[in-house]
Design a protein around this motif. Structure first.
Motif, PDB file in Angstrom:
ATOM      1  N   SER A 165      92.657 101.666 -21.948  1.00 40.57           N
ATOM      2  CA  SER A 165      91.653 101.109 -21.026  1.00 40.57           C
ATOM      3  C   SER A 165      90.770 100.163 -21.796  1.00 40.57           C
ATOM      4  CB  SER A 165      90.748 102.216 -20.480  1.00 40.57           C
ATOM      5  OG  SER A 165      91.447 103.407 -20.356  1.00 40.57           O
ATOM      6  N   GLY A 166      90.491  99.042 -21.197  1.00 38.62           N
ATOM      7  CA  GLY A 166      89.623  98.096 -21.874  1.00 38.62           C
ATOM      8  C   GLY A 166      90.387  97.086 -22.713  1.00 38.62           C
ATOM      9  N   SER A 167      91.728  97.171 -22.683  1.00 35.54           N
ATOM     10  CA  SER A 167      92.481  96.227 -23.502  1.00 35.54           C
ATOM     11  C   SER A 167      92.602  94.871 -22.842  1.00 35.54           C
ATOM     12  CB  SER A 167      93.873  96.797 -23.782  1.00 35.54           C
ATOM     13  OG  SER A 167      94.508  97.122 -22.562  1.00 35.54           O
ATOM     14  N   GLY A 168      92.274  94.793 -21.569  1.00 36.82           N
ATOM     15  CA  GLY A 168      92.330  93.500 -20.898  1.00 36.82           C
ATOM     16  C   GLY A 168      93.546  93.313 -20.027  1.00 36.82           C
ATOM     17  N   LYS A 169      94.386  94.352 -19.912  1.00 33.89           N
ATOM     18  CA  LYS A 169      95.617  94.152 -19.166  1.00 33.89           C
ATOM     19  C   LYS A 169      95.392  93.949 -17.675  1.00 33.89           C
ATOM     20  CE  LYS A 169      96.626  99.062 -19.365  1.00 33.89           C
ATOM     21  NZ  LYS A 169      95.262  99.558 -19.541  1.00 33.89           N
ATOM     22  N   SER A 170      94.489  94.763 -17.076  1.00 34.00           N
ATOM     23  CA  SER A 170      94.238  94.587 -15.649  1.00 34.00           C
ATOM     24  C   SER A 170      93.538  93.271 -15.369  1.00 34.00           C
ATOM     25  CB  SER A 170      93.376  95.718 -15.112  1.00 34.00           C
ATOM     26  OG  SER A 170      94.067  96.927 -15.154  1.00 34.00           O
ATOM     27  N   VAL A 171      92.606  92.932 -16.247  1.00 32.63           N
ATOM     28  CA  VAL A 171      91.849  91.696 -16.046  1.00 32.63           C
ATOM     29  C   VAL A 171      92.783  90.496 -16.052  1.00 32.63           C
ATOM     30  CG1 VAL A 171      90.076  90.214 -17.028  1.00 32.63           C
ATOM     31  CG2 VAL A 171      89.766  92.667 -17.017  1.00 32.63           C
ATOM     32  N   THR A 172      93.762  90.531 -16.953  1.00 31.20           N
ATOM     33  CA  THR A 172      94.750  89.443 -17.000  1.00 31.20           C
ATOM     34  C   THR A 172      95.439  89.301 -15.652  1.00 31.20           C
ATOM     35  OG1 THR A 172      95.177  90.039 -19.298  1.00 31.20           O
ATOM     36  CG2 THR A 172      96.737  88.537 -18.249  1.00 31.20           C
ATOM     37  N   ALA A 173      95.891  90.433 -15.119  1.00 29.84           N
ATOM     38  CA  ALA A 173      96.603  90.397 -13.849  1.00 29.84           C
ATOM     39  C   ALA A 173      95.727  89.849 -12.740  1.00 29.84           C
ATOM     40  CB  ALA A 173      97.083  91.808 -13.498  1.00 29.84           C
ATOM     41  N   LEU A 174      94.479  90.351 -12.667  1.00 33.29           N
ATOM     42  CA  LEU A 174      93.587  89.891 -11.609  1.00 33.29           C
ATOM     43  C   LEU A 174      93.291  88.405 -11.750  1.00 33.29           C
ATOM     44  CD1 LEU A 174      91.114  92.898 -11.524  1.00 33.29           C
ATOM     45  CD2 LEU A 174      92.734  92.265  -9.744  1.00 33.29           C
ATOM     46  N   SER A 175      93.237  87.941 -12.986  1.00 34.62           N
ATOM     47  CA  SER A 175      92.957  86.518 -13.189  1.00 34.62           C
ATOM     48  C   SER A 175      94.069  85.645 -12.651  1.00 34.62           C
ATOM     49  CB  SER A 175      92.771  86.215 -14.674  1.00 34.62           C
ATOM     50  OG  SER A 175      91.851  87.080 -15.231  1.00 34.62           O
ATOM     51  N   ILE A 176      95.283  86.112 -12.780  1.00 35.48           N
ATOM     52  CA  ILE A 176      96.414  85.318 -12.293  1.00 35.48           C
ATOM     53  C   ILE A 176      96.254  85.025 -10.808  1.00 35.48           C
ATOM     54  CG2 ILE A 176      98.897  85.355 -11.856  1.00 35.48           C
ATOM     55  CD1 ILE A 176      99.263  86.927 -14.394  1.00 35.48           C
ATOM     56  N   LEU A 177      95.743  86.005 -10.072  1.00 38.15           N
ATOM     57  CA  LEU A 177      95.599  85.805  -8.639  1.00 38.15           C
ATOM     58  C   LEU A 177      94.178  85.448  -8.220  1.00 38.15           C
ATOM     59  CD1 LEU A 177      97.830  88.595  -7.062  1.00 38.15           C
ATOM     60  CD2 LEU A 177      98.191  86.142  -7.032  1.00 38.15           C
ATOM     61  N   GLN A 178      93.330  85.136  -9.203  1.00 37.16           N
ATOM     62  CA  GLN A 178      91.926  84.811  -8.906  1.00 37.16           C
ATOM     63  C   GLN A 178      91.265  85.916  -8.089  1.00 37.16           C
ATOM     64  OE1 GLN A 178      90.440  81.059  -7.622  1.00 37.16           O
ATOM     65  NE2 GLN A 178      92.202  79.924  -8.416  1.00 37.16           N
TER      66      GLN A 178
END
Lengths: 316, 337, 304
Positions: B43-56
């Motif tokens: 948790s906190g590695s940035g994996k979810s954030v990366t995904a959410l960024s792809i779809l704005q």
């Protein structure tokens, strides 16, 4: 579903009887009797009057008689009115006034409060939200009678736009309604805002956006539907406070309504009127609360389904 | 395989009342058509954030500071919202972690499924939509689809809800499905089912999958490639066999060592000591320095570059430097795995 | 890539690397909450106003040169001036002093009555929530039933039962009729706290019932309780004022409600007689509302 309805209805009836008993006890506990005057009537007269109205009977008998009357909705006769108007007729005469003001106040609170709350939620911390926050804080804090007095002073006395008080034309409804609706309006606005905010932060809203929904759809179809649910639960207490508020408002604007008659009856020890009007209010309120409860159960599918037939719970 | 999606130098920050958090720190990677890429990290590695960024789909306090996400001919980072909406759910779909809360409780399954079709496939008629939904529900192995459609989310179990989510996400046959920890909230027995389901459907429908998880064990037998993230950065990328048997980054090997094995007996477990780094501060040196068993002075002072170990294997570690040589025992240990 | 020259591959043992540095010093829930509160400008305004009101109530009558019933019939209906900051009333009495005395009454009633209803509410709610089961069901049903009636109606009825003129009676009346909301809130909190995992953990570690209540349940419920208190004070002040305003009750020393009511008669000619008391009532209630809003946000455990 049916079980739920039956339970609520039974509870409502029980509530009415408990309140009725409470009122009976309280009204009898008030020192003095209905025939006390500034210059006391001769004791024999009082005795006769007491006997006529059954007030000389033991308390318990009075209670039973009272309860029987409540059950058939016969609220008896006023002790003070010299004419033959029964309490029922008194209610019929005064209730429409209170009802009109109350309903309009409620409508105003809801029809303005919900949109205000939605705007506030969508524009979080921007000027409209700040404005509404200030407005609601003021309306919650300033007591209704102060609002009433303020309105009277500015709109009637200084500007002369509206008549100061009394009843008659639609103009005389405006100020009471505004004064009465101020607090509930603020509460509904705040509540809607909080509810919307909470819903907008939830996971299923994110899912909706991930499906490609437009902001409009997300806000007004997905979010609103969920946000409005809890608001229904606030509607009940809202009615209670509107009815309570009318006691004060009617006094200020000299409206010939039920609330003010009740206060007069209490200070004048007019037992039957006290009990009649209070019971009437109680029945009214409880009926409204019951309707709201059932309404909520109907529109929330989680309750509708789980309270009703045990539909097949999904296994995997 | 053709390239489907390219991420270049993506940097994402969040403004919190404690300051700015560097959630994703200039990462780059690609996804190919038809492959399953596992993105692994704590948790906190940035994996979810990366995904959410792809779809704005970032929260309001998140900003994409920098970067390009190429999908087809477009850059998803700069795409206007109106266009983005056409991508979401139709070309790129996403499913989330907790199926309990991901479906709207006041609408039926049918309504929520049909929505995607109504948004993106306006040419379909009611009957066509209906039969497509039934088809999809059968594909995700939900029994009694006709009945299920009429039900509300709370009437379904967790596993079923997740299947419904998968069904919704695949209705428009997207090119890419992003699955953000789809099984974390489910029972262990169901987890394997869902994971297999995703794999099967991916093959059947030729949909690429970005599977985000913190469970490296789940990834075996499912993913084609693995990307390991730590502290907002990608520390290693490799095909699945290489990750399991030839990883070069200490964090990856740490994760593998930490997995309990069935025949352990009395052997103690090997967790990775310490906790995830504070992303508030600007970091110098390697993010993993403080917890790494092999930490060296250069790791503390200088950020390691990305080393190309082979054409499809990248690791961000000073130990891959050509001048670096391991001691004999380290090499033994490593090759014994 | 120019740093290449100075690469040192010396291994750094664990002890040398600082792990798990504590970035922020630990803090208690109370400290955090008070800190949050101090950062909230509206909350601070509310607190300041309340303190001012209290000081005004205590020291006003002492400092001001008039007494509350000092009549001066030639000086009546004076608008605000240098001598009489808030003017004079129909009998020439100084309004400023009367409002200061009014503050004493209104604030006393407000605080004490809500303290009373808070205490009743906390006990009732805690017992109901903690015992749970059928007792809880019945107790909460009872609350539901008696909540069906507007509080002000109870107050009016009860106030007739008590002998007039005594301030303590008003306190009782308002206190005895306003506890329901608090009871519901406390019961809800206790109920949910009871089933939290950390309570279960405490039980499993062998903590006694009393220990659980004092160390786990109450500290976690303090937040909502304090918020409840600040929310019920304005309610009490309002009810007291409303009660006076419709003339259902009166004491020898007038409270703000009395003053506002008295002023209504002369509203055309001397509006200041109604405006000042109303202003004080509103501002005080407003201050408490701001404070309770701020407290609610401050005690939110998610914001630590």
């Amino acid at each position: 579903m049916v079980n739920y309805v039956i339970k609520r209805v039974l509870l409502a009836i029980l509530t009415i009887f408990v309140i009725a008993t409470l009122v009976f006890v309280l009204s009898r506990a008030i020192p003095g009797g209905p025939f006390d005057r500034e210059r006391p009537l001769p004791p024999t007269v009082i005795e006769n009057l007491n006997r006529k109205y059954g007030l000389d009977q033991p308390l318990f008998n009075q209670y039973l008689l009272f309860m029987r009357n409540v059950a058939v909705l016969d609220f008896g006769i006023s002790y003070h009115l010299l004419g033959d108007e029964t309490v029922n007729e008194l209610i019929a005469r005064t209730f429409p006034v209170s009802c009109l003001v109350g309903v309009w106040a409620f409508a105003l609170a809801v029809l303005c409060g919900i949109p205000f709350g939605i705007i506030s939620a969508l524009m979080e911390n921007r000027p409209p939200d700040v404005f509404f926050k200030i407005m609601t804080t003021l309306f919650i804090s300033i007591p209704s009678f102060v609002v009433a007095a303020l309105l009277q002073y500015t709109l009637a006395v200084r500007l002369g736009w509206l008549p100061v008080a009394m009843w008659g034309s639609w103009k005389q409804v405006v100020m009471p309604v505004i004064a009465l609706s101020a607090g509930p309006l603020a509460t509904i606005t705040r509540f809607t805002r909080a509810s919307m905010r909470e819903v907008l932060d939830s996971d299923y809203i994110r899912t909706a956006r991930a499906k490609g929904a437009s902001s409009f759809t997300v806000t007004y179809v997905h979010a609103l539907r969920n946000a409005l649910l809890p608001i229904v639960t606030v509607a009940g207490p809202m009615f209670i406070s509107i009815i309570g508020g009318s006691l004060v408002i009617e006094r200020i604007f000299a409206l010939p309504g039920l609330g003010w008659r009740l206060v007069q009856a209490i200070t004048g020890r007019d037992y039957s009127v006290i009990m009649g009007l209070t019971i009437f209010y109680a029945i009214l309120l409880i009926a409204i609360l019951l309707v709201v409860d059932l309404l909520y159960a109907f529109i929330d599918p989680r309750i509708k389904i789980s309270q009703g037939s045990r539909s097949s719970e999904g296994g995997d | 395989m053709a390239t489907l999606l390219t991420v270049e130098d993506l940097k994402v920050t969040f403004s919190t009342k404690f300051g700015q958090v560097n959630a994703v720190n200039n990462i780059s990677f690609t996804m190919n058509e038809g492959e399953i890429l596992a993105v692994v990290g704590e948790s906190g590695s940035g994996k979810s954030v990366t995904a959410l960024s792809i779809l704005q789909l970032l929260a309001k306090n998140g900003r994409i500071r920098n970067g390009v996400v190429s999908f087809g001919d477009h850059n998803l980072v700069t795409m206007p919202e109106g266009e983005m909406r056409k991508v979401r759910g139709a070309e790129i779909s996403m499913i989330f972690q907790d199926p309990m809360s991901c479906l709207n409780p006041v609408f039926t399954v049918e309504y929520q499924m049909e929505e995607v079709l109504r948004f993106h496939k306006k040419e379909m008629s009611r009957e066509q939509r209906h039969s497509r939904m039934i088809e999809m529900l059968e594909l995700v192995q939900i029994s009694n689809p006709e009945q299920r459609l009429k039900q509300y989310p709370h009437e379904l179990s967790g596993g079923m809800r997740q299947r419904v989510m998968i069904a919704i996400s695949l209705l428009c046959q997207p090119k890419l499905l992003i699955a953000d920890e789809p099984t974390t909230a489910l029972d262990v027995t169901i987890q394997a089912q869902i994971v297999n389901l995703i794999k099967e459907l991916s093959r059947q429908l030729h949909t690429s999958v970005m599977l985000i998880t913190h469970n490296l064990g789940m990834v075996a037998g499912m993913a084609d490639r693995v990307q390991v993230m730590y502290g907002g950065e990608i520390v290693e990328t490799a095909p699945i066999d290489v990750i399991f048997y030839g990883s070069r980054h200490p964090y990856t090997s740490g994760l593998l060592k930490a997995l309990p094995k069935p025949n352990m007996g009395d052997e103690p477990l090997h967790p990775i000591p310490g906790s995830t780094p504070d992303l508030l501060l600007d970091h110098i040196g390697c993010m993993f320095y403080e917890r790494c068993d092999y930490a060296m002075e250069c790791c503390r002072d200088l950020t390691p570059p990305k080393y190309r170990i082979s054409s499809d294997h990248m690791a961000k570690c000073w130990r891959c430097h050509p001048d670096f040589s391991e001691t004999a025992e380290e090499k033994e240990v490593r090759e014994a795995r | 890539m120019e740093e290449q020259q100075n690469l040192s591959f010396r291994r750094v043992p664990q002890e040398e690397r600082k792990t798990d540095t504590i970035l922020r010093p630990p803090s208690t829930y109370l400290k955090d909450s008070l800190y949050n509160l101090s950062k909230n400008p509206l909350g601070m305004i509310g607190t300041t106003v309340i303190i001012f009101m209290i000081l005004f109530a205590i020291f006003g009558p002492i400092v001001l040169p008039y007494s509350y019933d000092q009549q001066n019939l030639r000086n009546n209906f004076q608008p605000p001036s240098a001598e009489h900051w808030m003017g004079t009333d129909n009998l020439g009495r100084d309004m400023t002093v009367r409002i200061a005395y009014g503050a004493r009454i209104s604030l006393q009633v407000g605080f004490t009555a809500s303290l009373l209803s808070l205490t009743i509410g906390i006990f009732y709610g805690a017992i109901s929530g903690f015992i749970g089961g059928n007792t809880d069901l019945v107790m909460m049903r009872f609350v539901e039933i008696i909540s069906s009636v507007p509080q002000i109606l109870y107050i009016i009825l009860l106030s007739q039962v008590m002998p007039k003129g005594e301030i303590t009676n008003i306190i009782y009346v308002i206190g005895l009729t306003g506890w329901m909301q608090t009871a519901r809130v406390v019961r809800g909190d206790v109920f949910s706290l009871k089933t939290r995992e950390y309570v279960l953990a405490a039980r499993v570690s062998g903590v006694s019932n009393f220990g659980i209540i004092s160390k786990h349940l109450i500290p976690n419920a303090i937040g909502p309780i304090i918020v409840s208190l600040t929310m019920s004070v304005p309610g009490a002040i309002f009810n007291e004022a409303a009660l006076r305003f419709i003339g259902a009750v009166g004491t020898t020393i007038p409270s703000w409600g009395d003053l506002a009511r008295d002023g209504m008669g002369a509203i055309r000619s001397s509006p200041h007689l109604t405006i000042y008391p109303s202003l004080f009532i509103s501002v005080t209630i407003l201050a408490f509302t701001l404070l309770s809003d701020a407290l609610q946000q401050a005690f939110d455990p998610k914001k630590r």
